[in-house]
Design an enzyme around this catalytic site. Structure first.
Site, PDB file in Angstrom:
ATOM      1  NE  ARG A 178      43.660  39.360  47.670  1.00 53.19           N
ATOM      2  CZ  ARG A 178      43.108  38.290  47.117  1.00 53.19           C
ATOM      3  NH1 ARG A 178      41.929  37.870  47.526  1.00 53.19           N
ATOM      4  NH2 ARG A 178      43.719  37.635  46.159  1.00 53.19           N
ATOM      5  CB  CYS A 202      40.187  34.347  46.163  1.00 55.79           C
ATOM      6  SG  CYS A 202      40.534  35.962  45.428  1.00 55.79           S
TER       7      CYS A 202
HETATM    8  C1  BEZ Z   1      44.440  35.136  43.842  1.00 57.18           C
HETATM    9  O1  BEZ Z   1      45.347  34.303  43.963  1.00 57.18           O
HETATM   10  O2  BEZ Z   1      43.457  35.129  44.579  1.00 57.18           O
HETATM   11  C2  BEZ Z   1      44.561  36.175  42.775  1.00 57.18           C
HETATM   12  C3  BEZ Z   1      45.817  36.515  42.327  1.00 57.18           C
HETATM   13  C4  BEZ Z   1      45.944  37.471  41.327  1.00 57.18           C
HETATM   14  C5  BEZ Z   1      44.813  38.069  40.779  1.00 57.18           C
HETATM   15  C6  BEZ Z   1      43.564  37.720  41.242  1.00 57.18           C
HETATM   16  C7  BEZ Z   1      43.422  36.768  42.256  1.00 57.18           C
END
Ligand code: BEZ
Length: 214
Positions: A133, A56
């Site tokens: 997402r 993110c």
């Molecule tokens: C992330 O790296 O943005 C992420 C990875 C796994 C679950 C939620 C967010």
């Protein structure tokens, strides 16, 4: 066989292309925002699983770095997660301090998931309240024109988001079509004339349905 009603509950399956984007208002990092206030311009509404997570963070750095490109196309950005407004503030401060990028588009808080559920942004496994997402491309009339859904462990491509926006805008006045891998400046395709007379008149041309415009 899969129960079709269960499929409707899967992320991204709550709404369809051509549906009116459900209206809402919420607190955001840019103050109170109401979706319907964005009528008259394009809007990309997207959810992310959580603040302070690696993928993110890379998405927000990338999108903030391309904010001018979205602006040039008359398109606003609006993000959303279940995290609180103060979590968003703290994360944006970290992004600014660490990556020298200011995220100025609004990030909404959705603690009750009322928006996330209306848009099918929440994973069907209710033990996990994180939004996946999802990305909704909403036209100036408030209609959903495209949407994508990526898992938490794969980040979105900003160039592809811009390309999709370009393609939606390019075909908006119709009747033209954007082919595979189309980017701004490339030729568009003509909507084929669906008449048997046209088919029979195209002597020796079996690909009568595939023509560039102009
Ligand atoms: C992330 O790296 O943005 C992420 C990875 C796994 C679950 C939620 C967010």
């Amino acid at each position: 066989m899969t129960d079709p009603s269960a499929r409707r509950d899967a992320p991204c399956a709550g709404l369809r292309i051509g549906d009116a984007a459900p209206d809402f208002s919420a607190r955001s990092t840019a103050g109170e925002v109401r979706l319907s206030d964005y009528r008259g311009r394009w809007l990309i509404l997207f959810s992310h699983p959580a603040d302070f997570t690696p993928v993110c963070t890379t998405e927000f750095v990338a999108l903030a770095g391309s904010a001018d490109e979205f602006e040039k196309r008359g398109c606003a950005l609006m993000a959303l997660s279940v995290d609180s407004l103060f979590s968003h503030f703290a994360w944006l401060r970290l992004i600014r301090d660490r990556y020298d990028v200011e995220v100025r588009f609004p990030i909404l808080e959705d603690p009750t998931l009322v928006i996330g559920r209306a848009y099918g942004m929440v994973a069907p496994n209710d033990n996990d309240s994180a939004t996946v997402r999802t990305t909704f491309f909403i036209d100036p009339g408030g209609i959903i024109r495209a949407m994508t859904c990526y898992p938490a462990n794969v980040g979105r491509s900003t160039p592809e988001m811009l390309r999709t926006l370009d393609a939606l805008q390019a075909v908006d006045d119709g009747p033209v079509l954007a082919p595979a891998n189309w980017t701004r400046g490339d030729a568009l395709l003509a909507q084929p004339d669906a008449s048997l007379d046209t088919v029979y008149a195209a002597k020796g041309q079996t690909d009568w349905f595939l023509k560039e415009t102009g």
